[in-house]
Design a protein around this motif. Structure first.
Motif, mmCIF file in Angstrom:
data_model
loop_
_atom_site.group_PDB
_atom_site.id
_atom_site.type_symbol
_atom_site.label_atom_id
_atom_site.label_comp_id
_atom_site.label_asym_id
_atom_site.label_seq_id
_atom_site.Cartn_x
_atom_site.Cartn_y
_atom_site.Cartn_z
ATOM 1 N N GLY A 188 42.274 82.870 -42.361
ATOM 2 C CA GLY A 188 41.239 83.362 -43.229
ATOM 3 C C GLY A 188 40.827 84.524 -43.106
ATOM 4 O O GLY A 188 40.056 85.041 -44.330
ATOM 5 N N ASP A 189 41.026 85.278 -42.181
ATOM 6 C CA ASP A 189 40.496 86.611 -41.885
ATOM 7 C C ASP A 189 41.570 87.594 -42.107
ATOM 8 O O ASP A 189 41.192 88.907 -42.108
ATOM 9 N N CYS A 190 42.893 87.285 -42.396
ATOM 10 C CA CYS A 190 44.178 88.171 -42.630
ATOM 11 C C CYS A 190 43.825 89.252 -41.475
ATOM 12 O O CYS A 190 44.108 90.593 -41.992
ATOM 13 N N THR A 191 43.867 88.724 -40.367
ATOM 14 C CA THR A 191 43.561 89.446 -39.086
ATOM 15 C C THR A 191 44.716 90.639 -38.987
ATOM 16 O O THR A 191 44.429 91.821 -38.580
ATOM 17 N N ARG A 192 46.020 90.368 -38.933
ATOM 18 C CA ARG A 192 47.164 91.370 -38.896
ATOM 19 C C ARG A 192 47.087 92.391 -39.971
ATOM 20 O O ARG A 192 47.284 93.532 -39.705
ATOM 21 N N LEU A 193 46.687 92.010 -41.436
ATOM 22 C CA LEU A 193 46.706 93.065 -42.407
ATOM 23 C C LEU A 193 45.636 93.807 -42.054
ATOM 24 O O LEU A 193 45.669 95.362 -42.439
ATOM 25 N N ARG A 194 44.222 93.210 -41.463
ATOM 26 C CA ARG A 194 43.182 94.102 -41.392
ATOM 27 C C ARG A 194 43.489 95.260 -40.313
ATOM 28 O O ARG A 194 43.227 96.379 -40.409
#
Length: 378
Positions: free
Chosen positions: A69-75
């Protein structure tokens, strides 16, 4: 059915529904043709990156799990690339969904919301949906009027600037955006929509990340739908001060970007060859299409985006309808109150040549702009 029905919100009465560009499938079915050149929605004509295709296939076996839900890798990847922290980013289901989050987080009923005219119609629609008041500032010589925008921003809650602007393709330069930010009160949110920024080749195009570091009321919007070729997967994001991003995260959906879209976006970020090929195709195609429009005697605007706005000198909706029969989709300008203008996306060299030939046929023009001779061939 008899009896009363639930009433929708009164704000809906003021909305003009967004009508998306025609799909290739719709045109093929309607006219019984096999090939359609879609140059009406500003998509990347090079299609899907082969590397992204492989990444999507690898991700299929995990789509029974919810996405991150946080798009961690993209962020983290974008934070490293831009020299920011992951807390500076909020991802959503395309820039339109980001805009919805901006409205939910920042616009109250009665707030003034400053936009250009003409520009991307979603800004006005969002303001009206939430009961805010859109204040439209006419473009000057087809560009944002910095002085008038600053004046309108007094007492406003937010200012939306599409740069490069849709549908004109014009772009403010770095010094102009800097002046805008220096003169607009710091309590006014400035949303700089850079959906088309990766296509720009003007050396003076704004360094929005440098400006963001100096102006905490600035929010930058970007997307994977254009140069990255992921329009069908919907990945958009906001870059802003962590406090502003925190407000967006309070109103966004729990899982705004699906698992396949995240895999595709992570992969295409590293596909430098695909992005470079897309940029070069657009740069050359934009120049070729502009030259062709000049050859047809059609006025058109300089563009820093992946489209050109051209004056067809007659009702553009009628021209667009006749082009459909020839398997060509363009975007007539009625939605921007530009009834004789049309927005034409830059395609491949073959697509550009085809649309120019089809346009010349429909308009009855030669390449030099004279009416096409009737009768025998020369």
């Amino acid at each position: 059915m008899t009896g009363p029905l639930p009433r929708a919100r009164g704000a809906l009465a003021a909305l003009e529904p967004y009508i998306p560009g025609r799909s290739a499938e719709e045109v093929m079915e309607r006219f019984h043709i096999r090939t359609v050149i879609k140059l009406g929605s500003n998509e990347n004509p090079l299609g899907l990156s082969p590397r992204v295709r492989k990444a999507l296939i690898r991700s299929l076996d995990r789509i029974h799990h919810y996405p991150d839900g946080d798009c961690t890798r993209l962020r983290e990847r974008l934070a490293e690339r831009l020299g920011l922290s992951p807390a500076h980013f909020c991802f959503a289901n395309g820039v339109d969904n980001v805009l919805t989050c901006v409205g939910l987080a920042y616009l109250d009923a009665g707030d003034r919301c400053v936009v250009g005219a003409p520009t991307y119609t979603a800004y006005v629609g969002l303001a009206r949906l939430l009961g805010a008041t859109p204040v439209e500032v006419p473009l000057r010589d087809w560009r944002y009027d910095v002085q008038a925008t600053v004046a309108a921003a007094a007492g406003a809650k937010a200012v939306f600037v599409c740069n490069p602007n849709n549908p004109t393709g014009s772009a403010l330069r770095h010094d102009e955006v800097r002046e805008l930010l220096e003169r607009i009160p710091p309590e006014v949110l400035v949303v700089l929509d850079e959906a088309y920024a990766e296509w720009a080749d003007d050396p003076g195009f704004p360094d929005s990340i440098a400006l963001l570091r100096r102006h905490p009321n600035l929010m930058v919007l970007r997307t994977f739908s254009k140069i990255y070729g992921l329009a069908g997967l919907r990945v958009g994001y906001a870059i802003a001060a962590p406090e502003i991003i925190g407000s967006l995260n309070q109103v966004r959906e729990p899982f705004p970007v699906d698992r396949l879209a995240q895999a595709a976006a992570e992969t295409v970020l590293d596909d430098k060859a695909y992005v470079r090929a897309s940029f070069e195709n657009n740069r050359r195609g934009r120049a070729a299409l502009a030259k062709a429009f000049t050859g047809l005697g059609l006025r058109h605007l300089p563009s820093q985006a992946n489209f050109i706005l051209v004056n067809l000198e007659r009702p553009a909706a009628e021209v667009a309808e006749r082009l459909l029969e020839r398997g060509v989709i363009i975007r007539p300008g009625g939605m921007w109150k530009l009834p004789t203008w049309a927005r034409v996306t830059i395609g491949t060299p073959q697509q550009n040549a085809h649309v120019v030939a089809a346009l010349a046929s429909v308009l009855g023009k030669t390449r030099r702009g004279r009416p096409r001779a009737r009768g025998g061939r020369r």
